[in-house]
Design a protein around this motif. Structure first.
Motif, PDB file in Angstrom:
ATOM      1  N   MET A 102       0.816  -1.225   0.000  1.00  0.00           N
ATOM      2  CA  MET A 102       0.000   0.000   0.000  1.00  0.00           C
ATOM      3  C   MET A 102       0.850   1.276   0.000  1.00  0.00           C
ATOM      4  SD  MET A 102      -3.177  -0.978   2.462  1.00  0.00           S
ATOM      5  CE  MET A 102      -3.928   0.653   2.355  1.00  0.00           C
ATOM      6  N   LEU A 103       2.012   1.216   0.657  1.00  0.00           N
ATOM      7  CA  LEU A 103       2.841   2.430   0.739  1.00  0.00           C
ATOM      8  C   LEU A 103       3.887   2.486  -0.370  1.00  0.00           C
ATOM      9  CD1 LEU A 103       3.524   2.760   4.602  1.00  0.00           C
ATOM     10  CD2 LEU A 103       1.586   3.575   3.275  1.00  0.00           C
ATOM     11  N   ASP A 104       4.065   1.366  -1.093  1.00  0.00           N
ATOM     12  CA  ASP A 104       5.021   1.288  -2.189  1.00  0.00           C
ATOM     13  C   ASP A 104       6.434   1.648  -1.719  1.00  0.00           C
ATOM     14  OD1 ASP A 104       6.228   1.137  -4.620  1.00  0.00           O
ATOM     15  OD2 ASP A 104       5.533   3.073  -5.352  1.00  0.00           O
ATOM     16  N   GLY A 105       6.914   0.933  -0.743  1.00  0.00           N
ATOM     17  CA  GLY A 105       8.194   1.359  -0.166  1.00  0.00           C
ATOM     18  C   GLY A 105       9.347   0.397  -0.356  1.00  0.00           C
ATOM     19  N   THR A 106      10.490   0.838   0.113  1.00  0.00           N
ATOM     20  CA  THR A 106      11.702   0.022   0.175  1.00  0.00           C
ATOM     21  C   THR A 106      12.102  -0.098   1.640  1.00  0.00           C
ATOM     22  OG1 THR A 106      12.410   0.843  -1.962  1.00  0.00           O
ATOM     23  CG2 THR A 106      14.118  -0.101  -0.574  1.00  0.00           C
ATOM     24  N   VAL A 107      12.578  -1.288   2.020  1.00  0.00           N
ATOM     25  CA  VAL A 107      12.942  -1.513   3.422  1.00  0.00           C
ATOM     26  C   VAL A 107      14.446  -1.315   3.606  1.00  0.00           C
ATOM     27  CG1 VAL A 107      13.050  -3.236   5.262  1.00  0.00           C
ATOM     28  CG2 VAL A 107      11.057  -3.120   3.772  1.00  0.00           C
ATOM     29  N   PHE A 108      14.809  -0.490   4.587  1.00  0.00           N
ATOM     30  CA  PHE A 108      16.221  -0.259   4.903  1.00  0.00           C
ATOM     31  C   PHE A 108      16.506  -0.809   6.294  1.00  0.00           C
ATOM     32  CE2 PHE A 108      14.887   2.947   1.927  1.00  0.00           C
ATOM     33  CZ  PHE A 108      15.900   2.912   0.988  1.00  0.00           C
ATOM     34  N   ARG A 109      17.509  -1.687   6.375  1.00  0.00           N
ATOM     35  CA  ARG A 109      17.894  -2.271   7.662  1.00  0.00           C
ATOM     36  C   ARG A 109      19.272  -1.774   8.050  1.00  0.00           C
ATOM     37  NH1 ARG A 109      17.480  -8.601   7.856  1.00  0.00           N
ATOM     38  NH2 ARG A 109      15.556  -8.824   9.001  1.00  0.00           N
ATOM     39  N   LYS A 110      19.339  -1.232   9.295  1.00  0.00           N
ATOM     40  CA  LYS A 110      20.604  -0.635   9.733  1.00  0.00           C
ATOM     41  C   LYS A 110      21.028  -1.233  11.077  1.00  0.00           C
ATOM     42  CE  LYS A 110      22.457   3.885  10.920  1.00  0.00           C
ATOM     43  NZ  LYS A 110      22.124   5.290  11.127  1.00  0.00           N
ATOM     44  N   PRO A 111      22.245  -1.763  11.162  1.00  0.00           N
ATOM     45  CA  PRO A 111      22.698  -2.309  12.440  1.00  0.00           C
ATOM     46  C   PRO A 111      22.995  -1.200  13.453  1.00  0.00           C
ATOM     47  CG  PRO A 111      24.430  -2.514  10.791  1.00  0.00           C
ATOM     48  CD  PRO A 111      23.253  -1.922  10.098  1.00  0.00           C
TER      49      PRO A 111
END
Ligand SMILES: NC(=O)c1ccc[n+]([C@@H]2O[C@H](COP(=O)([O-])OP(=O)(O)OC[C@H]3O[C@@H](n4cnc5c(N)ncnc54)[C@H](O)[C@@H]3O)[C@@H](O)[C@H]2O)c1
Length: 402
Positions: A102-111
């Protein structure tokens, strides 16, 4: 002391199991004494999703579209075991998948780095953020296993019925065939989300595909990234003192093992799936990995990268103490509050988030931590704390610091 006032509510998406137990304690001990917390609450716990035929997930995603920033707890994605355990009507879809669509997003994972837990890769000193394109490719494919040899083709039929055909292989005997796709819209959104994230964090953006082998499919990714960068981001990156670097995926993997870190690594879907787990594990622990969904339309959803910590929840239900690490959940709250502070021009909310994050890191670096970290830290932990003792230690330090 007067509390920090908020202008716009955060969209609060609650979840399941052990993380649902910790969620209100984090708010009560670490946020509400200092911030006049405004949230619009959505219960995404599995029972409520079942009761509302998952409408609650859709309502929550729409609320993020309305207010701009959400903070999400970990949720159960039901399999058959969960259907039986909770007596569910069906195996509801992953809430993260529904919200992402629904939000059309990209997931960013940061340690989240602390000095007393050293990454397995010696040269890594700064976080490596993995940005994963979460649409298409092998995750939405069609596959055939043939019983005999024959002609394997791909066929595309346009709206007028015109066909484009390409032979993949004249199979000499039984084999396997796979067809996959992506869309220019989705790749463009992915590129813009990555460039926006790099600008927001002021870090370089690295992107890689295998365009030398995949001269149409992967090359389209490369071309879209390069075109959008040249037209929309070149000057912004120059002004921010950061750069965009494109290379081949094998080259980037080799280089990654020698860098200091401190960049966004934009990954195609499969690369991101595999590499984000490698990066998480090499930096220490899943419980120290924050995650944010960035939509090209300016919506943000913050969460911990880990799940509901099911095993600890069953211990908790039996009345036993658990040593569940709340760090990534706390960073979901601080990330969301900081973003709210930026959007609403509330510097004191941003400062509060910075301060809370600093205290979390200092506490662990001083040797006070939960069991998952005690096993991997050096020098050894001074004290291994249970879930609430750790939150109490943070609350105590926060009170004296503010
Ligand atoms: N973002 C999300 O909402 C999300 C992500 C992954 C899994 N899940 C759900 O979570 C449930 C449990 O899944 P799982 O066991 O595969 O993943 P999990 O992340 O809950 O646990 C994986 C392992 O990491 C450890 N771990 C994770 N977070 C920890 C923490 N904060 N403190 C201490 N140890 C921690 C656990 O003990 C376990 O050994 C499933 O129902 C799944 O659907 C949700």
């Amino acid at each position: 002391m007067s509390k920090i006032q908020m202008k716009t509510p955060l969209v609060e998406l609650d979840g399941d199991e052990m993380t649902r137990v910790l969620w209100p304690i984090i708010k009560e001990k670490l946020i509400e004494p200092f911030v006049d917390l405004k949230t619009e609450y959505y219960d995404l716990g599995i029972k409520k999703r079942d009761e509302t035929d998952d409408q609650i997930t859709i309502d929550a995603a729409n609320a993020i579209k309305k207010h701009g920033v959400g903070v999400k707890n970990a949720t159960i994605t039901p399999n058959q075991g969960r259907v039986d355990e909770y007596g569910l009507k069906k195996q509801w879809k992953s809430p993260n998948g529904t919200i992402r669509a629904m939000l059309d997003g990209t997931v960013f994972r940061k340690p989240i780095l602390v000095k007393n837990i050293k990454p397995s890769v010696k040269s890594w000193k700064k976080p490596i953020v993995v940005g994963r394109h979460a649409y298409g490719d092998v995750y939405k494919n069609a596959e055939i296993k043939t019983k005999t040899g024959g002609t394997a083709e791909i066929v595309f039929t346009d709206a007028q019925g015109n066909e484009t055909r390409e032979t993949i292989m004249e199979l000499p005997g039984p084999g396997i065939i796979q067809g996959m796709h992506n869309t220019e819209d989705s790749i463009s959104s992915f590129a813009r989300s990555c460039f926006e994230y790099s600008l927001g964090e002021k870090i370089d953006c690295w992107f890689a595909t295998k365009d030398t082998i995949s001269k149409t499919y992967d090359q389209t990714f490369k071309i879209i990234f390069e075109e959008i960068f040249a037209k929309e981001y070149k000057n912004k990156f120059k002004n921010a003192g950061i750069s965009f670097f494109y290379t081949l995926i094998d080259d980037v993997v080799a280089r990654m093992m020698k860098t200091e870190g401190g960049m966004l690594w934009a990954c195609k879907n499969y690369d991101g799936d595999v590499m984000s787990d490698m990066v998480a594990s090499a930096f220490g622990s899943l419980a120290m990995m924050s995650s944010v969904l960035v939509s090209p339309n300016g919506y943000f959803e913050y969460e911990a990268a880990h799940g509901t910590v099911q095993r600890h929840y069953y211990k908790h239900l039996k009345g036993e103490k658990t040593s569940t690490n709340a760090v990534a959940l706390i960073f979901a709250w601080t990330g969301a509050l900081r973003k709210r502070g930026e959007l609403d021009a509330l510097p004191e909310l941003c400062n509060f988030s910075d301060r809370l994050e600093k205290i979390v890191i200092e506490t662990i670096e001083d040797g006070y931590m939960t069991g998952d970290l005690a096993g991997i830290c050096n020098p050894p932990a001074k004290k291994v704390l249970d879930s609430t003792q750790f939150l109490d230690a943070l609350a105590q330090r926060l009170k004296t610091a503010l």
